[in-house]
Design an enzyme around this catalytic site. Structure first.
Site, mmCIF file in Angstrom:
data_model
loop_
_atom_site.group_PDB
_atom_site.id
_atom_site.type_symbol
_atom_site.label_atom_id
_atom_site.label_comp_id
_atom_site.label_asym_id
_atom_site.label_seq_id
_atom_site.Cartn_x
_atom_site.Cartn_y
_atom_site.Cartn_z
ATOM 1 N N GLN A 1 0.840 -1.201 0.000
ATOM 2 C CA GLN A 1 0.000 0.000 0.000
ATOM 3 C C GLN A 1 0.870 1.244 0.000
ATOM 4 O O GLN A 1 0.370 2.354 -0.078
ATOM 5 C CB GLN A 1 -0.883 0.016 1.258
ATOM 6 C CG GLN A 1 -1.822 -1.151 1.362
ATOM 7 C CD GLN A 1 -2.420 -1.241 2.754
ATOM 8 O OE1 GLN A 1 -3.432 -0.632 3.061
ATOM 9 N NE2 GLN A 1 -1.789 -2.009 3.631
ATOM 10 N N ASP B 1 6.146 4.719 -1.543
ATOM 11 C CA ASP B 1 7.499 5.265 -1.392
ATOM 12 C C ASP B 1 8.559 4.583 -2.257
ATOM 13 O O ASP B 1 9.701 5.073 -2.345
ATOM 14 C CB ASP B 1 7.926 5.241 0.093
ATOM 15 C CG ASP B 1 7.840 3.853 0.732
ATOM 16 O OD1 ASP B 1 7.961 2.843 0.021
ATOM 17 O OD2 ASP B 1 7.645 3.785 1.970
ATOM 18 N N HIS C 1 -1.587 1.448 -4.225
ATOM 19 C CA HIS C 1 -1.991 2.843 -4.020
ATOM 20 C C HIS C 1 -1.149 3.826 -4.816
ATOM 21 O O HIS C 1 -1.113 5.007 -4.476
ATOM 22 C CB HIS C 1 -1.947 3.192 -2.520
ATOM 23 C CG HIS C 1 -2.995 2.481 -1.708
ATOM 24 N ND1 HIS C 1 -2.987 2.439 -0.332
ATOM 25 C CD2 HIS C 1 -4.095 1.788 -2.088
ATOM 26 C CE1 HIS C 1 -4.039 1.747 0.099
ATOM 27 N NE2 HIS C 1 -4.721 1.337 -0.947
ATOM 28 N N CYS D 1 -1.995 19.823 -21.414
ATOM 29 C CA CYS D 1 -3.240 20.604 -21.409
ATOM 30 C C CYS D 1 -3.215 21.767 -20.422
ATOM 31 O O CYS D 1 -4.151 22.557 -20.376
ATOM 32 C CB CYS D 1 -4.434 19.698 -21.119
ATOM 33 S SG CYS D 1 -4.520 19.188 -19.402
ATOM 34 N N ASN E 1 3.355 -6.908 13.217
ATOM 35 C CA ASN E 1 2.960 -5.519 13.492
ATOM 36 C C ASN E 1 3.441 -5.117 14.877
ATOM 37 O O ASN E 1 3.537 -5.953 15.773
ATOM 38 C CB ASN E 1 1.429 -5.371 13.409
ATOM 39 C CG ASN E 1 1.015 -3.932 13.141
ATOM 40 O OD1 ASN E 1 1.335 -3.027 13.907
ATOM 41 N ND2 ASN E 1 0.317 -3.710 12.041
HETATM 42 P P1 OAD Z 1 -1.265 2.967 9.031
HETATM 43 O O1 OAD Z 1 -0.569 4.216 9.413
HETATM 44 O O2 OAD Z 1 -2.746 2.932 9.096
HETATM 45 O O3 OAD Z 1 -0.763 1.748 9.932
HETATM 46 C C1 OAD Z 1 0.595 1.511 10.155
HETATM 47 C C2 OAD Z 1 0.677 0.234 10.980
HETATM 48 O O4 OAD Z 1 2.053 -0.087 11.126
HETATM 49 C C3 OAD Z 1 0.098 0.358 12.388
HETATM 50 O O5 OAD Z 1 -0.701 -0.810 12.647
HETATM 51 C C4 OAD Z 1 1.339 0.388 13.300
HETATM 52 O O6 OAD Z 1 1.092 -0.234 14.554
HETATM 53 C C5 OAD Z 1 2.309 -0.439 12.480
HETATM 54 N N1 OAD Z 1 3.730 -0.145 12.719
HETATM 55 C C6 OAD Z 1 4.332 1.041 12.993
HETATM 56 N N2 OAD Z 1 5.644 0.898 13.079
HETATM 57 C C7 OAD Z 1 5.928 -0.416 12.843
HETATM 58 C C8 OAD Z 1 7.115 -1.200 12.770
HETATM 59 N N3 OAD Z 1 8.321 -0.671 12.964
HETATM 60 N N4 OAD Z 1 6.993 -2.526 12.501
HETATM 61 C C9 OAD Z 1 5.784 -3.095 12.302
HETATM 62 N N5 OAD Z 1 4.625 -2.410 12.355
HETATM 63 C C10 OAD Z 1 4.691 -1.083 12.607
HETATM 64 O O7 OAD Z 1 -0.722 2.595 7.567
HETATM 65 P P2 OAD Z 1 -1.383 1.649 6.480
HETATM 66 O O8 OAD Z 1 -2.039 0.480 7.096
HETATM 67 O O9 OAD Z 1 -0.347 1.427 5.453
HETATM 68 O O10 OAD Z 1 -3.844 5.000 1.776
HETATM 69 O O11 OAD Z 1 -2.483 2.596 5.885
HETATM 70 C C11 OAD Z 1 -3.251 2.124 4.830
HETATM 71 C C12 OAD Z 1 -3.566 3.220 3.884
HETATM 72 O O12 OAD Z 1 -4.194 4.300 4.555
HETATM 73 C C13 OAD Z 1 -2.367 3.886 3.249
HETATM 74 O O13 OAD Z 1 -1.879 3.211 2.114
HETATM 75 C C14 OAD Z 1 -2.904 5.204 2.842
HETATM 76 C C15 OAD Z 1 -3.583 5.533 4.142
HETATM 77 O O14 OAD Z 1 -4.448 6.522 4.126
HETATM 78 C C16 OAD Z 1 -4.022 5.934 0.844
HETATM 79 O O15 OAD Z 1 -3.379 6.967 0.826
HETATM 80 C C17 OAD Z 1 -5.078 5.574 -0.143
#
Ligand code: OAD
Length: 248
Positions: A103, A106, A121, A152, A215
């Site tokens: 997702q 980067d 994404h 454009c 996680n």
């Molecule tokens: P989140 O910010 O929602 O979640 C990050 C997760 O990583 C959390 O559950 C943290 O506990 C965990 N975490 C943090 N540091 C960690 C580490 N060192 N090792 C393991 N886990 C760790 O990010 P996403 O789930 O990626 O979408 O968010 C999903 C989507 O929501 C993103 O792609 C983005 C966002 O809005 C769009 O922009 C469409």
């Protein structure tokens, strides 16, 4: 640091013919890229990411949204893949087939050496015409914010998926196929809050895969996972690959 794993998990990974992986912002946290649901800091502390990552926000204040992504692009440019990204690249070379669905926007998985990456994404390092959708590769330089489409003249937006927008159909199809076809599925560093990505581990589970969550914190998936490994992915992933392939 030594980490102990359930021998059944190590055996399942070693025996896997096909591995599926879903990653979220947590895997890049140890590279210094802030996650979405951690509090924003500094300049951006006044905003919630959910309020910046929408077409509506871009229409309202294109420079603000552009600047937020430019700031994230700068962070990524100055960051490096961490041990978690590198362990997944290594795992890809050790198993017969691996699809890495991310997702994240980067590009750090590719920089770590992962080849089979599905970006659900989009990617920060591309832009797209807000009017016509033409994709422009590379980081646009300084100048007007947002820059203009060379064809454009409309504003360029980052080529990422915003809230309320559909995911790229082909990427989603590849991700779902991988989830249905794998023996082991990893969900790593994602809060499981955003669908359809959050559905993929459940699809894999329903198809009979061993689902492994890595996680820092428990998530809605934790109870449904076959194995839940709580801790930083930059420590757990390399240790798990070492445990399954001690001689490599
Ligand atoms: P989140 O910010 O929602 O979640 C990050 C997760 O990583 C959390 O559950 C943290 O506990 C965990 N975490 C943090 N540091 C960690 C580490 N060192 N090792 C393991 N886990 C760790 O990010 P996403 O789930 O990626 O979408 O968010 C999903 C989507 O929501 C993103 O792609 C983005 C966002 O809005 C769009 O922009 C469409």
């Amino acid at each position: 640091m030594s980490v102990e794993f359930d021998p059944r998990l190590v055996r399942a990974l070693r025996a896997a013919r096909a591995v599926g992986v879903l990653t979220g912002a947590g895997i890049s946290a140890e590279s210094g890229i802030p996650t979405f649901r951690d509090a924003q800091t500094g300049l951006w502390a006044r905003f919630r990411p959910e309020e910046l990552a929408t077409a509506e926000a871009f229409r309202r204040d294109p420079a603000l949204v552009w600047d937020w992504y430019a700031w994230r692009r700068g962070l990524v440019a100055g960051a490096a893949p961490n041990a978690g990204h590198r362990a997944l690249a290594r795992l890809e070379r050790l198993v017969p087939a691996l699809v890495l669905v991310t997702q994240n926007v980067d590009g750090l998985h590719q920089r770590a050496g992962s080849a089979n990456v599905v970006e659900l994404h989009g990617n920060l390092h591309r832009s797209r015409c807000f009017a016509e959708g033409v994709v422009i590769a590379g980081d646009p330089g300084a100048g007007e914010r947002p820059p203009r489409c060379p064809r454009c003249g409309a504003h360029l937006r980052p080529d990422v998926v915003w809230f309320g927008e559909a995911l790229p159909a082909q990427a989603l199809e590849r991700a779902e196929t991988a989830a249905r076809a794998c023996d082991v599925f990893f969900s790593i560093g994602t809060s499981g809050a955003v669908f359809p990505a959050a559905q993929l581990p459940l699809t894999a589970r329903a198809a009979g895969a061993t689902v492994v969550e890595i996680n820092r914190d428990p998530t809605p998936l934790t109870g449904a996972a076959s194995f839940s490994l709580l801790g930083p992915s930059g420590t757990i992933l390399p240790a798990l690959v070492d445990a399954a392939w001690p001689a490599t």
